[in-house]
Design a protein around this motif. Structure first.
Motif, PDB file in Angstrom:
ATOM      1  N   HIS A   1       0.775  -1.186  -0.037  1.00 57.88           N
ATOM      2  CA  HIS A   1       0.121   0.043   0.053  1.00 57.88           C
ATOM      3  C   HIS A   1       0.913   1.303  -0.237  1.00 57.88           C
ATOM      4  N   ILE A   2       0.817   2.024  -1.105  1.00 56.62           N
ATOM      5  CA  ILE A   2       1.614   3.185  -1.103  1.00 56.62           C
ATOM      6  C   ILE A   2       0.811   4.296  -0.980  1.00 56.62           C
ATOM      7  N   VAL A   3       1.130   4.811   0.211  1.00 57.14           N
ATOM      8  CA  VAL A   3       0.184   6.136   0.693  1.00 57.14           C
ATOM      9  C   VAL A   3       0.721   7.435   0.296  1.00 57.14           C
ATOM     10  N   ALA A   4      -0.174   8.497   0.490  1.00 61.13           N
ATOM     11  CA  ALA A   4       0.409   9.735  -0.040  1.00 61.13           C
ATOM     12  C   ALA A   4       1.745   9.934   0.956  1.00 61.13           C
ATOM     13  N   ASP A   5       1.933   9.570   1.920  1.00 58.44           N
ATOM     14  CA  ASP A   5       3.315   9.832   2.782  1.00 58.44           C
ATOM     15  C   ASP A   5       4.524   8.911   2.229  1.00 58.44           C
ATOM     16  N   THR A   6       4.228   7.767   1.594  1.00 56.26           N
ATOM     17  CA  THR A   6       5.401   6.997   1.223  1.00 56.26           C
ATOM     18  C   THR A   6       6.308   7.762   0.360  1.00 56.26           C
ATOM     19  N   GLU A   7       7.608   7.746   0.829  1.00 59.31           N
ATOM     20  CA  GLU A   7       8.750   8.108   0.168  1.00 59.31           C
ATOM     21  C   GLU A   7       9.211   7.282  -0.819  1.00 59.31           C
ATOM     22  N   LEU A   8       9.005   7.668  -2.120  1.00 62.19           N
ATOM     23  CA  LEU A   8       9.873   6.864  -3.126  1.00 62.19           C
ATOM     24  C   LEU A   8      10.948   7.534  -3.537  1.00 62.19           C
ATOM     25  N   SER A   9      12.155   6.669  -3.498  1.00 61.48           N
ATOM     26  CA  SER A   9      13.301   7.122  -4.043  1.00 61.48           C
ATOM     27  C   SER A   9      13.944   6.324  -5.109  1.00 61.48           C
ATOM     28  N   ILE A  10      15.008   6.924  -5.996  1.00 62.03           N
ATOM     29  CA  ILE A  10      15.402   5.987  -7.012  1.00 62.03           C
ATOM     30  C   ILE A  10      16.905   6.779  -7.162  1.00 62.03           C
ATOM     31  N   GLU A  11      17.823   5.806  -7.651  1.00 60.12           N
ATOM     32  CA  GLU A  11      19.145   5.929  -7.964  1.00 60.12           C
ATOM     33  C   GLU A  11      19.218   5.883  -9.473  1.00 60.12           C
ATOM     34  N   CYS A  12      19.800   6.761  -9.861  1.00 59.78           N
ATOM     35  CA  CYS A  12      19.734   7.081 -11.586  1.00 59.78           C
ATOM     36  C   CYS A  12      21.236   7.284 -12.050  1.00 59.78           C
ATOM     37  N   ASP A  13      21.631   6.945 -13.377  1.00 61.67           N
ATOM     38  CA  ASP A  13      22.524   7.119 -13.895  1.00 61.67           C
ATOM     39  C   ASP A  13      22.355   8.232 -14.828  1.00 61.67           C
ATOM     40  N   PRO A  14      23.036   9.334 -14.580  1.00 62.71           N
ATOM     41  CA  PRO A  14      22.656  10.561 -15.773  1.00 62.71           C
ATOM     42  C   PRO A  14      22.663  10.122 -17.215  1.00 62.71           C
ATOM     43  N   ARG A  15      23.463   9.064 -17.645  1.00 59.86           N
ATOM     44  CA  ARG A  15      23.807   8.787 -18.973  1.00 59.86           C
ATOM     45  C   ARG A  15      22.343   8.104 -19.406  1.00 59.86           C
ATOM     46  N   ARG A  16      21.763   7.580 -18.534  1.00 57.05           N
ATOM     47  CA  ARG A  16      20.340   6.936 -19.076  1.00 57.05           C
ATOM     48  C   ARG A  16      19.294   7.718 -18.697  1.00 57.05           C
ATOM     49  N   ALA A  17      19.342   9.020 -18.473  1.00 57.38           N
ATOM     50  CA  ALA A  17      18.142   9.634 -18.184  1.00 57.38           C
ATOM     51  C   ALA A  17      17.707  10.515 -19.170  1.00 57.38           C
ATOM     52  N   SER A  18      16.443  10.858 -19.358  1.00 59.11           N
ATOM     53  CA  SER A  18      15.980  11.492 -20.352  1.00 59.11           C
ATOM     54  C   SER A  18      14.845  12.367 -19.885  1.00 59.11           C
ATOM     55  N   ALA A  19      14.350  13.260 -20.707  1.00 57.58           N
ATOM     56  CA  ALA A  19      13.205  14.327 -20.149  1.00 57.58           C
ATOM     57  C   ALA A  19      11.936  13.399 -19.879  1.00 57.58           C
ATOM     58  N   GLY A  20      11.728  12.525 -20.703  1.00 65.26           N
ATOM     59  CA  GLY A  20      10.551  11.622 -20.650  1.00 65.26           C
ATOM     60  C   GLY A  20      10.489  10.746 -19.708  1.00 65.26           C
ATOM     61  N   GLN A  21      11.804  10.101 -19.243  1.00 64.20           N
ATOM     62  CA  GLN A  21      11.956   9.119 -18.062  1.00 64.20           C
ATOM     63  C   GLN A  21      11.683   9.995 -16.979  1.00 64.20           C
ATOM     64  N   LEU A  22      12.320  11.063 -16.628  1.00 59.19           N
ATOM     65  CA  LEU A  22      12.273  11.941 -15.245  1.00 59.19           C
ATOM     66  C   LEU A  22      10.806  12.281 -15.179  1.00 59.19           C
ATOM     67  N   GLU A  23      10.193  12.581 -16.171  1.00 52.83           N
ATOM     68  CA  GLU A  23       8.671  13.150 -16.241  1.00 52.83           C
ATOM     69  C   GLU A  23       7.985  11.835 -15.437  1.00 52.83           C
ATOM     70  N   LEU A  24       8.208  10.731 -16.309  1.00 54.20           N
ATOM     71  CA  LEU A  24       7.395   9.675 -15.762  1.00 54.20           C
ATOM     72  C   LEU A  24       7.790   9.275 -14.542  1.00 54.20           C
ATOM     73  N   LEU A  25       8.915   9.236 -13.957  1.00 52.03           N
ATOM     74  CA  LEU A  25       9.353   8.850 -12.671  1.00 52.03           C
ATOM     75  C   LEU A  25       8.677   9.869 -11.524  1.00 52.03           C
ATOM     76  N   HIS A  26       8.296  11.212 -11.761  1.00 52.54           N
ATOM     77  CA  HIS A  26       7.791  12.154 -10.981  1.00 52.54           C
ATOM     78  C   HIS A  26       6.289  11.696 -11.130  1.00 52.54           C
ATOM     79  N   ALA A  27       5.732  11.464 -12.097  1.00 53.26           N
ATOM     80  CA  ALA A  27       4.326  11.131 -12.316  1.00 53.26           C
ATOM     81  C   ALA A  27       4.055   9.715 -11.471  1.00 53.26           C
ATOM     82  N   LEU A  28       4.881   8.946 -11.662  1.00 52.58           N
ATOM     83  CA  LEU A  28       4.808   7.621 -10.820  1.00 52.58           C
ATOM     84  C   LEU A  28       5.028   7.785  -9.196  1.00 52.58           C
ATOM     85  N   GLY A  29       5.395   9.066  -8.882  1.00 55.95           N
ATOM     86  CA  GLY A  29       5.469   9.182  -7.353  1.00 55.95           C
ATOM     87  C   GLY A  29       6.870   9.411  -6.986  1.00 55.95           C
ATOM     88  N   TYR A  30       7.612   9.210  -7.709  1.00 53.32           N
ATOM     89  CA  TYR A  30       9.094   9.267  -7.080  1.00 53.32           C
ATOM     90  C   TYR A  30       9.472  10.832  -6.754  1.00 53.32           C
TER      91      TYR A  30
END
Ligand code: SF4
Length: 457
Positions: A143-172
């Motif tokens: 159960h992911i609640v409003a206060d659940t902290e979602l965090s992720i480790e990212c390699d900048p070489r694999r990041a893109s605008a679309g991916q970061l927007e998606l991660l934010h939309a998913l709650g990270y």
């Protein structure tokens, strides 16, 4: 005296540097723990189920990367096969289902989560569809609640605008980027090329998208790393002003990965040079308004970690420093670590074996160590020391008297002050906090055989 000017004799620096273990987690090193019966794990999970008010966090390991950085000590596999990652997610889903069924009876996802941390490997090496699927799996099983902290480790070489927007939309909301060092010569020596422009672009994308906390990882003690080069890296990072910066010392771990032999030991800084690099980092980050947290982390005063330290709420677990300690931390995926019901655990680290076990319907726990009362006292003392830079006499007396005396002896070197009610680490002592904590660590001797520092091999 400023923090950076705290001065120690070269002899003392030479004597102490490299004697401390990495405190990735304030617990006995999982790999040094004993083989662990999955039936024991099932019983521990049943006890978690019986205590629904206990808080719960997840550590999810994604063991895939596009290439191997030469300094890397992580449990990861180089692959370019997306189907292999799909298969991993299939197995991870089975593992989640098994765990969820044990901790909430029917596995219908009614157990609240405090924190979910995706690490690896490279979690953002997963495609956007795979990242969405992984998050949906977590939502279905827990159960992911409003206060659940979602965090992720990212390699900048694999990041893109679309991916970061998606991660934010998913709650990270908390995101960490591996920056390490921006100098091109150092990057070639460690097999990880990523331009300053790339780091800047990815940072501003994450900022504009609205992540609450952006962390950069830096490493000191890398091959060809000079003070001038590291200074440029730090100034470039300060210009961006990430919320947190973790500045780790490079630990040569050839026992864990032969690829580290590709780093030429003759190109590594000496112990004194390493210490100088870290001292410089402390000086610049603190001058720029960052609070120095514990061992190696710097946080802006607005960041939750800085506030937690100021208010005495700072903790350290397998994930690192946190302001949200949970009663139980469950590791999911190959080699994932966790701690439940006072037992430190690690899943089978071999990818194929982990997959075989889970696909056969068995819990994939491989190693475990049930903390004794003394272990717990020691762990609490370590945690207090590593987070608050002090050890109250009351936490040590009766069971850690020898350790306390060994720490108190460092008063002669100016590393601690001995007060009537406890010990306090001095400004000079902060640079040797890892070594001081090692005096509290019963597992040091095993660990010392595993971690090799700088020129030690
Ligand atoms: S990207 Fe990270 S996990 Fe992967 S090899 Fe490099 S340092 Fe290791």
């Amino acid at each position: 005296m400023s923090t950076a000017s705290a001065h120690l004799s070269p002899d003392l620096v030479q004597r102490l540097t490299g004697r401390g273990r990495r405190f990735d987690a304030v617990q006995p090193p999982a790999l040094g723990a004993h083989e662990y019966d999955p039936a024991e794990y099932a019983r521990a999970l049943a006890q978690v189920a019986a205590q629904p008010a206990d808080t719960l966090s997840l550590y999810v390991h994604i063991p895939f990367c596009a290439g191997r950085c030469l300094y890397c000590g992580c449990n990861t596999t180089v692959t370019h096969d997306s189907a292999r990652m799909d298969a991993y997610l299939d197995t991870l889903d089975r593992e989640m289902a098994m765990i969820a069924a044990r901790i909430d009876g029917d596995g219908d996802g009614n157990r609240d989560l405090l924190q979910v941390h995706l690490a690896g490997g490279t979690p953002n090496y997963l495609s956007e569809a795979q990242l969405s699927r992984l998050t949906e799996m977590l939502e279905r099983r827990f159960h992911i609640v409003a206060d659940t902290e979602l965090s992720i480790e990212c390699d900048p070489r694999r990041a893109s605008a679309g991916q970061l927007e998606l991660l934010h939309a998913l709650g990270y909301r908390t995101i960490s980027f591996g920056v390490q060092d921006l100098d091109p010569d150092v990057q070639r020596a460690i097999g990880r090329i990523q331009s300053e422009e790339l780091i800047r672009d990815v940072y501003w994308l994450a900022r504009e998208i609205g992540f609450d906390s952006i962390n950069f990882d830096l490493i000191y003690g890398l091959p060809l790393q000079t003070e001038a080069a590291f200074t440029r890296t730090i100034e470039a990072v300060l210009e961006l002003s990430p919320d947190r910066v973790a500045c780790f010392g490079y630990a040569r771990q050839t026992l864990d990965g032969a690829h580290q032999y590709a780093i030429d030991v003759h190109e590594l800084p000496t112990n004194a040079e390493r210490e100088h690099l870290f001292r410089y980092a402390v000086s610049r980050f603190t001058e720029a308004g960052y609070r120095w947290i514990g061992l190696d982390t710097f946080a802006l005063e607005t960041d939750d970690l800085a506030q937690a330290q100021a208010e005495g709420r700072l903790h350290r677990n397998c994930i690192g420093y946190t302001s949200m300690p949970s009663t139980h931390l469950i590791g999911l995926g190959a080699g994932a670590v966790g701690e439940i019901m006072g037992t430190c655990l690690q899943n089978q680290p071999d990818l194929a074996l982990w997959q075989q076990r889970v696909d056969a319907g068995r819990l994939a726990v491989d190693r475990g160590h049930k903390l004794s009362d003394l272990d717990r006292r020691r762990r609490d003392a370590l945690s207090h020391l590593i987070c608050n830079l002090e050890l109250p006499l009351a936490m040590a007396s009766g069971c850690l008297d020898d350790e306390y005396k060994r720490l108190a002896a460092y008063a002669g070197d100016g590393l601690v002050d001995v007060l009537p009610d406890g010990l306090r680490v001095t400004e000079a002592g902060r640079f040797f906090l890892r070594e001081l904590c090692t005096e509290q660590d019963a597992y040091f001797h095993w660990d010392r055989a595993r971690w090799h520092f700088s020129h030690s091999d």
